[in-house]
Design a protein around this motif. Structure first.
Motif, PDB file in Angstrom:
ATOM      1  N   TYR B 229       0.862  -1.190   0.000  1.00  7.10           N
ATOM      2  CA  TYR B 229       0.000   0.000   0.000  1.00  7.10           C
ATOM      3  C   TYR B 229       0.893   1.232   0.000  1.00  7.10           C
ATOM      4  CZ  TYR B 229       0.693   1.297   4.951  1.00  7.10           C
ATOM      5  OH  TYR B 229       1.221   1.713   6.143  1.00  7.10           O
ATOM      6  N   ILE B 231       2.246   4.348   1.415  1.00  6.93           N
ATOM      7  CA  ILE B 231       2.318   4.953   2.751  1.00  6.93           C
ATOM      8  C   ILE B 231       2.643   6.439   2.658  1.00  6.93           C
ATOM      9  CG2 ILE B 231       4.759   4.326   3.066  1.00  6.93           C
ATOM     10  CD1 ILE B 231       4.119   3.795   6.029  1.00  6.93           C
ATOM     11  N   VAL B 269       2.151  -5.591   8.557  1.00 11.31           N
ATOM     12  CA  VAL B 269       1.221  -4.569   8.056  1.00 11.31           C
ATOM     13  C   VAL B 269      -0.210  -5.118   8.054  1.00 11.31           C
ATOM     14  CG1 VAL B 269       0.551  -3.216   6.033  1.00 11.31           C
ATOM     15  CG2 VAL B 269       2.970  -3.387   6.676  1.00 11.31           C
ATOM     16  N   GLN B 274      -3.105  -1.079   7.940  1.00  4.72           N
ATOM     17  CA  GLN B 274      -2.321  -0.047   7.248  1.00  4.72           C
ATOM     18  C   GLN B 274      -2.306   1.273   8.017  1.00  4.72           C
ATOM     19  OE1 GLN B 274      -3.870   0.231   3.257  1.00  4.72           O
ATOM     20  NE2 GLN B 274      -3.333  -1.891   2.768  1.00  4.72           N
ATOM     21  N   THR B 278       1.079   2.927   9.412  1.00  4.54           N
ATOM     22  CA  THR B 278       1.475   4.274   8.981  1.00  4.54           C
ATOM     23  C   THR B 278       1.727   5.167  10.192  1.00  4.54           C
ATOM     24  OG1 THR B 278       0.145   4.040   6.982  1.00  4.54           O
ATOM     25  CG2 THR B 278       0.763   6.280   7.619  1.00  4.54           C
TER      26      THR B 278
END
Lengths: 112, 565
Positions: B229, B231, B269, B274, B278
């Motif tokens: 994904y 970030i 993760v 996510q 993050t």
């Protein structure tokens, strides 16, 4: 290639490892000799393989082989044949043509 | 570099050049490894003690012998380095090497008692095997057309080299929970599969010329394929190292170490989510002494200098010359259509040397071929060769008016197969023919498929399709993202193959769908033919295989494969 693995304990066994100094596949033969030919391998029954593994452990301690283990085989006229594909590949080597052979063929073809 | 045949041109294409410090470091490392090998052979080190030491030097014990994996940083080699591979192949192996999907090379028949000599031979040409194994940051991979591609805005080699220097022997990241892979692209089209890496970087240049990065994290294949994904959408160049430090620190602190199958960053993760991941990275980043990690413009400029463009000529007649050559030779024209890539400089083109001859071993290259390729690189491409992550080689900067001569030179070497992106351009790992981890053979499956579709005209009719064959779930051949992915599995000691369809490794990255029950070794080629016949029957005008699959989904292929079962 079609042989199936049967339940453990019913098959003859051989002991294998890789040779420490060059990594080559070796098989434990009579008298504690390690051979590159599976045909030289000593055949053990289920209980008897402990003696083979003990000899192999000693060879490992003496820096002769690495990571020995037992392998199930069937007894064929030409010698023992491992049941699992992985071990059959270890017996015969890569089942592929080396690129040098292929390239040589192409070079010859181009020259014709 | 003693003993090398120095025929390289005076001016080479951009290659990072070692200094005296780098070379002394490699010599010291070789001496250290030689001592470790001596102690192992003498019995002073057990295998349990020695194994992590040899792996830190790229030495694996495979099925038939030791395998040495040599790093090719971001896939870029000088012609002299290619010649040195040939020396290693001849002197310590069986006359060939195998180029991998991480743009490295593996030698399959190394003896432990000669391993230090082999590594010393590599070091003579500024090559090594450090961090090609172990739970550390591995070789940073990138676009094989870096510095040449028409659609590139930032040369990713510069940043790949910066990351190489940052990550080499990084004291904090030498014992991570698991291996860690970084890929970087600087072009519009992602040719580095950044969404399938632990960290993927997409470099961008804004109108002012400033470089920034899209940062992707948490991707990977293997047992649990997951796409990364994004970030950070725009990370300024100066903050790159600090931000990657923050990501690695969070992973190093929280990544699983109990279960090898749950230790990659993608699992962390996935497990924390996510948003939380993050947040953790941003918190770590905020508390880092960021000035210490600041990537100064002067540092970037110094590395950039290593990758300065070669002295391109002004070639107003080159396009016409290439067109004339194509008009006069249909076979050459077909090769140009598949095996070249547009260059950013007028009059030049990038040429792909296919290591996928029909029936050959994907990625394998003989010592004689290596020497010949090095000579051709000197003659036609400023003395530089690239390794692609699809296991081909690239001459990045070739004059268009010399391309015909290059192709003619490649033909007698068995290196002019015009199949890039076609069905026979198969990515295959060493599989059970060599690898101790594999469940099934991959190379013979690739050979059988390529031979079934040997007719290049038929391959052209089928069009672009990527087939990826992995011998186990570790997915070294990236089967999850093949248009047709083939995974070898073990069923009671026999080889079976699970097929997936619809994967993609580029901007539209996607994990393929499993079609159904697996196939026996001798059924796989028929299954692939059935899939392709189905595609040919239902494709609409202009559709490639992947387009048709995305339109129809799995159903028609599944029906064709299992209808008679």
């Amino acid at each position: 290639m079609q042989a199936k693995v049967k339940a453990r304990g019913t098959q003859p066994l051989v002991v294998t490892a890789n040779r420490l100094r060059d990594g080559r596949v070796v098989w434990l033969g009579g008298g504690g000799i390690w051979s590159e030919r599976v045909g030289d391998a000593a055949i053990f029954d289920g209980a008897g393989v402990a003696a083979g593994l003990s000899a192999a452990a000693q060879a490992e301690a003496e820096q002769i082989v690495v990571a020995p283990y037992e392998v199930e085989v069937t007894l064929k006229p030409g010698g023992p044949e491992p049941l699992r594909m992985r071990e059959r590949v270890r017996v015969v080597g890569p089942s592929v043509l080396a690129p040098s052979v292929l390239a040589a063929g192409m070079l010859a073809e181009a020259a014709e | 570099m003693d003993g090398l045949d120095r025929t390289a041109p005076q001016v080479t294409a951009g290659i990072y050049k070692y200094d005296a410090y780098d070379r002394q470091f490699l010599r010291d490392r070789v001496a250290e490894f030689r001592g470790q090998v001596d102690r192992r052979l003498a019995g002073a080190l057990s295998e349990d003690e020695f194994k992590p030491l040899r792996l830190m030097n790229g030495l694996y014990l495979q099925l038939h012998a030791y395998m040495l994996r040599c790093a090719v940083p971001y896939g870029v080699l000088s012609s002299d380095q290619m010649r040195q591979f040939a020396v290693v192949a001849r002197r310590f192996d069986r006359g060939y090497g195998h180029f991998t999907t991480r743009q490295n090379i593996q030698f399959n028949w190394i003896k432990l008692e000669e391993a230090a000599d082999a590594i010393a031979t590599l070091a003579d040409a500024d090559l090594h095997a450090i961090q090609t194994s172990g739970n550390c940051i591995r070789n940073v991979t990138t676009d094989e057309y870096a510095g040449a591609a028409f659609d590139e805005s930032v040369d990713p080699r510069v940043y790949a080299e910066i990351l190489r220097q940052w990550s080499t022997l990084h004291p904090e990241f030498s014992f991570l929970p698991r291996k860690f892979k970084i890929a970087i692209t600087g072009a519009a089209r992602d040719r580095a599969a950044i969404q399938l890496h632990d960290i993927g970087l997409a470099a961008r240049r804004d109108a002012s010329g400033a470089v920034s990065f899209e940062v992707w994290v948490g991707g990977g294949m293997g047992r649990t394929p997951i796409l990364a994904y994004r970030i950070r959408e725009r990370l300024p160049e100066a903050e790159t190292i600090a931000y990657l430090e923050a990501i690695l620190r969070v992973y190093n602190a929280l990544g699983g170490r109990e279960n090898i199958h749950k230790a990659r960053i993608k699992i962390l993760v996935r497990d924390v989510g996510q948003a939380r991941f993050t947040e953790l990275v941003e918190q770590e980043y905020a508390r880092l002494p960021r000035e210490r990690y600041r990537l100064e413009p002067e540092v970037v400029a110094a590395i950039q200098a290593h990758f300065a463009p070669p002295p391109f000529a002004v070639l107003p007649q080159a396009d016409a010359a290439l067109a004339a050559a194509c008009d006069g030779d249909a076979e050459f024209a077909a090769w140009v259509g598949r095996n070249t890539h547009p260059h950013k400089v007028a009059g030049y083109i990038s040429a792909v040397i296919s290591l996928k001859p029909i029936g050959g071993i994907p990625g394998d290259c003989s010592a004689a071929q290596m020497d010949a390729i090095a000579d051709l690189a000197d003659r036609y491409a400023f003395g530089e060769v690239r390794v692609s992550h699809v296991q081909n080689l690239v001459l990045a900067h070739v004059r268009k008016d010399e391309l015909y001569a290059l192709w003619q030179a490649l033909r007698p070497l068995g290196l002019a197969t015009g199949n890039v992106g076609l069905l026979s351009d198969i990515i295959a790992c060493p599989g059970l023919d060599y690898c101790a981890l594999a469940n099934a053979r991959a190379i013979p499956v690739a050979q059988l498929i390529a031979e079934r579709f040997a007719d290049l005209h038929r391959q052209h009719d089928i069009g672009s399709v990527y087939i990826n064959i992995s011998g186990c779930i570790n997915a070294c051949a990236h089967h999850h993202v093949g248009h047709i992915g083939i995974l070898g599995v073990d069923r009671k000691g026999e080889e079976y193959y699970q097929i997936t369809l619809g994967g993609s490794a580029t901007n539209d990255a996607r994990i393929g769908d499993i079609v159904g029950p697996s196939f026996a070794y001798d059924q796989v080629t028929d299954a692939v033919e059935t899939i392709l016949r189905s595609y040919l029957a239902i494709r609409q005008a202009g559709e490639l295989f992947i387009d048709t699959y995305r339109r129809t989904g799995l159903a028609p292929f599944k029906e064709a494969l299992y209808a008679t079962a």
